[in-house]
Design a protein around this motif. Structure first.
Motif, short mmCIF file in Angstrom:
data_model
loop_
_atom_site.label_atom_id
_atom_site.label_comp_id
_atom_site.label_asym_id
_atom_site.label_seq_id
_atom_site.Cartn_x
_atom_site.Cartn_y
_atom_site.Cartn_z
N THR A 27 -35.26 10.32 39.48
CA THR A 27 -35.25 11.75 39.15
C THR A 27 -33.79 12.21 39.08
OG1 THR A 27 -35.26 12.41 41.48
CG2 THR A 27 -37.41 12.08 40.41
N PRO A 28 -33.53 13.36 38.45
CA PRO A 28 -32.14 13.84 38.36
C PRO A 28 -31.45 13.96 39.70
CG PRO A 28 -33.52 15.06 36.83
CD PRO A 28 -34.44 14.20 37.64
N VAL A 29 -32.16 14.47 40.72
CA VAL A 29 -31.55 14.64 42.04
C VAL A 29 -31.17 13.29 42.64
CG1 VAL A 29 -31.94 15.43 44.41
CG2 VAL A 29 -32.73 16.82 42.47
N ARG A 30 -32.07 12.32 42.55
CA ARG A 30 -31.77 10.99 43.10
C ARG A 30 -30.69 10.29 42.29
NH1 ARG A 30 -37.71 8.38 44.61
NH2 ARG A 30 -38.25 9.86 46.28
N ALA A 31 -30.75 10.43 40.98
CA ALA A 31 -29.72 9.81 40.14
C ALA A 31 -28.34 10.40 40.44
CB ALA A 31 -30.06 10.00 38.66
N ALA A 32 -28.29 11.71 40.67
CA ALA A 32 -27.02 12.35 41.01
C ALA A 32 -26.48 11.81 42.33
CB ALA A 32 -27.20 13.87 41.10
N LEU A 33 -27.37 11.56 43.29
CA LEU A 33 -26.95 10.99 44.58
C LEU A 33 -26.39 9.58 44.40
CD1 LEU A 33 -26.73 11.15 47.63
CD2 LEU A 33 -29.14 10.45 47.79
N VAL A 34 -27.05 8.79 43.53
CA VAL A 34 -26.56 7.43 43.26
C VAL A 34 -25.17 7.48 42.65
CG1 VAL A 34 -26.93 5.36 41.86
CG2 VAL A 34 -28.86 6.44 43.04
N LEU A 35 -24.97 8.38 41.68
CA LEU A 35 -23.65 8.50 41.05
C LEU A 35 -22.57 8.89 42.06
CD1 LEU A 35 -24.57 10.28 37.70
CD2 LEU A 35 -23.63 7.99 37.93
N ARG A 36 -22.92 9.78 43.00
CA ARG A 36 -21.93 10.19 44.00
C ARG A 36 -21.58 9.05 44.96
NH1 ARG A 36 -24.66 15.36 43.74
NH2 ARG A 36 -26.10 14.78 45.42
N MET A 37 -22.49 8.08 45.10
CA MET A 37 -22.24 6.95 46.00
C MET A 37 -21.43 5.84 45.33
SD MET A 37 -26.07 6.80 47.68
CE MET A 37 -25.77 5.40 48.75
N LEU A 38 -21.28 5.92 44.02
CA LEU A 38 -20.54 4.89 43.29
C LEU A 38 -19.06 5.19 43.27
CD1 LEU A 38 -22.85 4.46 40.16
CD2 LEU A 38 -22.44 2.72 41.91
N PRO A 39 -18.22 4.16 43.16
CA PRO A 39 -16.80 4.40 42.89
C PRO A 39 -16.65 5.17 41.58
CG PRO A 39 -17.17 2.11 43.51
CD PRO A 39 -18.53 2.73 43.31
N ARG A 40 -15.60 5.96 41.45
CA ARG A 40 -15.43 6.86 40.31
C ARG A 40 -15.52 6.13 38.98
NH1 ARG A 40 -11.26 8.25 36.99
NH2 ARG A 40 -11.34 10.35 36.07
N ALA A 41 -14.82 5.00 38.86
CA ALA A 41 -14.78 4.29 37.58
C ALA A 41 -16.18 3.80 37.17
CB ALA A 41 -13.81 3.11 37.65
N ARG A 42 -16.94 3.28 38.15
CA ARG A 42 -18.29 2.79 37.83
C ARG A 42 -19.24 3.95 37.54
NH1 ARG A 42 -21.36 -1.43 40.87
NH2 ARG A 42 -21.54 -2.43 38.86
N ALA A 43 -19.06 5.06 38.25
CA ALA A 43 -19.91 6.22 38.01
C ALA A 43 -19.71 6.73 36.60
CB ALA A 43 -19.59 7.32 39.03
N ILE A 44 -18.47 6.76 36.13
CA ILE A 44 -18.18 7.22 34.76
C ILE A 44 -18.84 6.30 33.74
CG2 ILE A 44 -16.32 7.44 33.07
CD1 ILE A 44 -14.56 8.54 35.32
N LEU A 45 -18.72 4.99 33.94
CA LEU A 45 -19.32 4.03 33.02
C LEU A 45 -20.85 4.16 33.01
CD1 LEU A 45 -17.18 0.83 33.74
CD2 LEU A 45 -17.14 2.23 31.67
N ALA A 46 -21.44 4.32 34.19
CA ALA A 46 -22.89 4.41 34.28
C ALA A 46 -23.40 5.70 33.63
CB ALA A 46 -23.33 4.36 35.75
N PHE A 47 -22.72 6.80 33.88
CA PHE A 47 -23.12 8.08 33.29
C PHE A 47 -23.01 8.02 31.76
CE2 PHE A 47 -22.28 12.39 31.80
CZ PHE A 47 -23.30 13.11 32.42
N ASP A 48 -21.95 7.42 31.27
CA ASP A 48 -21.72 7.33 29.83
C ASP A 48 -22.78 6.49 29.13
OD1 ASP A 48 -20.07 7.95 27.54
OD2 ASP A 48 -19.47 5.85 27.55
N ALA A 49 -23.40 5.55 29.86
CA ALA A 49 -24.39 4.66 29.26
C ALA A 49 -25.76 5.31 29.12
CB ALA A 49 -24.52 3.38 30.09
N LEU A 50 -25.98 6.46 29.76
CA LEU A 50 -27.28 7.11 29.72
C LEU A 50 -27.48 7.85 28.40
CD1 LEU A 50 -27.34 8.63 33.33
CD2 LEU A 50 -28.38 6.48 32.56
N ASP A 51 -28.76 8.09 28.05
CA ASP A 51 -29.07 8.90 26.88
C ASP A 51 -28.61 10.33 27.11
OD1 ASP A 51 -30.45 6.85 25.41
OD2 ASP A 51 -32.11 7.08 26.82
#
Length: 462
Positions: A58-82
């Motif tokens: 869900t958006p809330v859980r996905a946002a929590l996952v992104l916050r737990m990632l290092p910045r560089a990986r979070a950016i790459l993961a977010f960019d890969a989403l639709d």
């Protein structure tokens, strides 16, 4: 060493990390110390696994996952989403995080996200960019939605026609931090008109004093106003790494990368697949799509098809007396409407695909209708002959003759109309996938029943 002493395999670590993360996300009151441990496990997962987790959360859980990632990986993961999924996440992320991810995206990817966001949020994100990124994003945003200009990157490498190889390489090194791809290199004049194209490999293997004009080839390009799907398919068929994009004056304004072309074609195919099944595309993973969006993607089509069904009811009402005189005729109505609709949709799907690939153009409409009429006639002979013999054995020769003749005419008519509809849709500026199938279903159902009852009245004398 026993099997228990062996270190866990990468696959075991992935399974354990996903299990621990899922347990942590489901905990209504998560332990902060546990969060640190889960974040450490998450950092060891392959990026593809992280993206898969985000797509199933869900958006809330996905946002929590992104916050737990290092910045560089979070950016790459977010960019890969639709883009639609990114839009849902924006509301669950902090403003700083959203601005951070947004600023790291390519201009065309930013525009895709902006298209999904409410206007006030889109404006706020646009204003959060530095001047250079704001200018390039605004440039892409200014083109029509279905044009190739909307998908290009304005951060394009370029060299001058009057340069030597040494000068060109020095220029490319200076541009390297600000371009999306550097392997395909457009060659331009002093006023940015595209005159040729070369490759980084060609430049690297040439002597430094060789003029660039001696190494360039004739450019294959697209204009900013060109239709996106048609251009992307043509580009991919040429097996190029990138395609220069020019304005109406022939000036280089951007470049279309291979992966962006794949995204365009994939989105178009998803849209055609969804609409051929009487629904709108979701544009994001199914498990993260809100139920209200699932309903919205289907309800309009269901309403249109339900209304079109009223025409069939009208036909049945008109021939009510004939139907009452030979009740057995009602048994075969689903067979006729189903066969006719499927025949028409098969033809429409084939021609829609041919239009997308450039195999068929609007001027080919009569050639297509003639080919489909012959194909429908042969299909009608095969199906009509088979069912005529089969049903004639069980229900009598007259019923067999009625069904055989009806299938022969309906298949021919449905294939002809089905082949013409996508071309007609293209001619009036409509989406062939949207226009063709509902029209074919409505037309073939009504026309098929009229043909059926007229033949039945003639054969049975009712």
């Amino acid at each position: 060493m026993t099997s228990a002493q062996h270190p866990p395999s990468p696959n075991d670590r992935i399974v354990r990390a996903r299990r621990d993360l899922d347990k942590f996300l489901r905990d209504p009151d998560p332990n902060p110390e546990r969060a640190e441990d889960v974040a450490g496990q998450l950092a060891t997962l392959p990026l593809s696994e992280v993206i898969d987790i985000l797509e199933r959360s869900t958006p809330v859980r996905a946002a929590l996952v992104l916050r737990m990632l290092p910045r560089a990986r979070a950016i790459l993961a977010f960019d890969a989403l639709d883009a639609a999924h990114q839009s849902d996440l924006v509301g669950a992320l902090s403003d700083d995080a959203v601005s951070d991810y947004f600023g790291a995206m390519e201009p065309d990817d930013r525009v895709s996200l902006l298209d999904e966001l409410p206007a006030e949020i889109a404006q706020r994100l646009l204003h959060s960019l530095d001047e250079r990124d704001k200018d390039t994003t605004s440039l892409v945003l200014g083109y029509e939605k279905n044009s190739i200009g909307r998908h290009m990157s304005p951060d394009v490498p370029m060299i001058r026609a009057g340069q030597t190889v040494g000068e060109a390489l020095a220029s490319l090194r200076a541009q390297n931090d600000h371009v999306e791809t550097i392997y395909t290199v457009p060659v331009v004049t002093s006023d940015h008109r595209l005159v040729g194209v070369t490759s980084l490999r060609t430049l690297f293997t040439a002597d430094e004093d060789v003029p660039v004009v001696d190494l360039m080839s004739e450019p294959i390009s697209a204009t900013t106003s060109a239709e996106d799907e048609e251009t992307a398919r043509r580009f991919l068929a040429l097996d190029l790494l990138a395609l220069p994009v020019v304005d109406d004056s022939g000036r280089l304004v951007g470049i279309l990368s291979n992966d962006d072309a794949f995204d365009i074609v994939e989105d178009a195919d998803d849209e055609d697949t969804a609409r051929s099944g009487a629904a709108e595309p979701l544009r994001q993973p199914y498990l993260t799509t809100p139920v209200w969006r699932l309903v919205r993607s289907r309800v309009v089509w269901l309403a249109v098809l339900a209304l079109s069904g009223l025409l069939t009811v009208t036909v049945l009402d008109t021939f009510e007396d004939a139907l009452a005189s030979a009740v057995v005729l009602s048994l075969f109505i689903p067979l006729l409407t189903g066969t006719g609709g499927n025949t028409g949709n098969q033809a429409a799907t084939t021609i829609t695909r041919a239009l997308a690939l450039g195999d068929v153009r609007r001027r080919d409409v009569f050639a297509v209708m003639w080919r489909e009429a012959r194909a429908g006639l042969l299909l009608g002979l095969l199906l009509g002959g088979t069912f005529s013999l089969l049903l004639g054995f069980f229900y009598g020769p007259q019923i067999g003759l009625i069904l055989g003749l009806t299938l022969l005419i309906v298949c021919t008519l449905a294939a002809t109309v089905g082949g013409a509809m996508p071309i007609l849709a293209k001619a009036i500026g409509a989406d062939p996938a949207v226009f063709s199938n509902p029209f074919i279903t409505t037309f073939v159902d009504a026309a098929g029943l009229i043909i059926y009852f007229l033949i039945a009245k003639a054969v049975l004398g009712i």
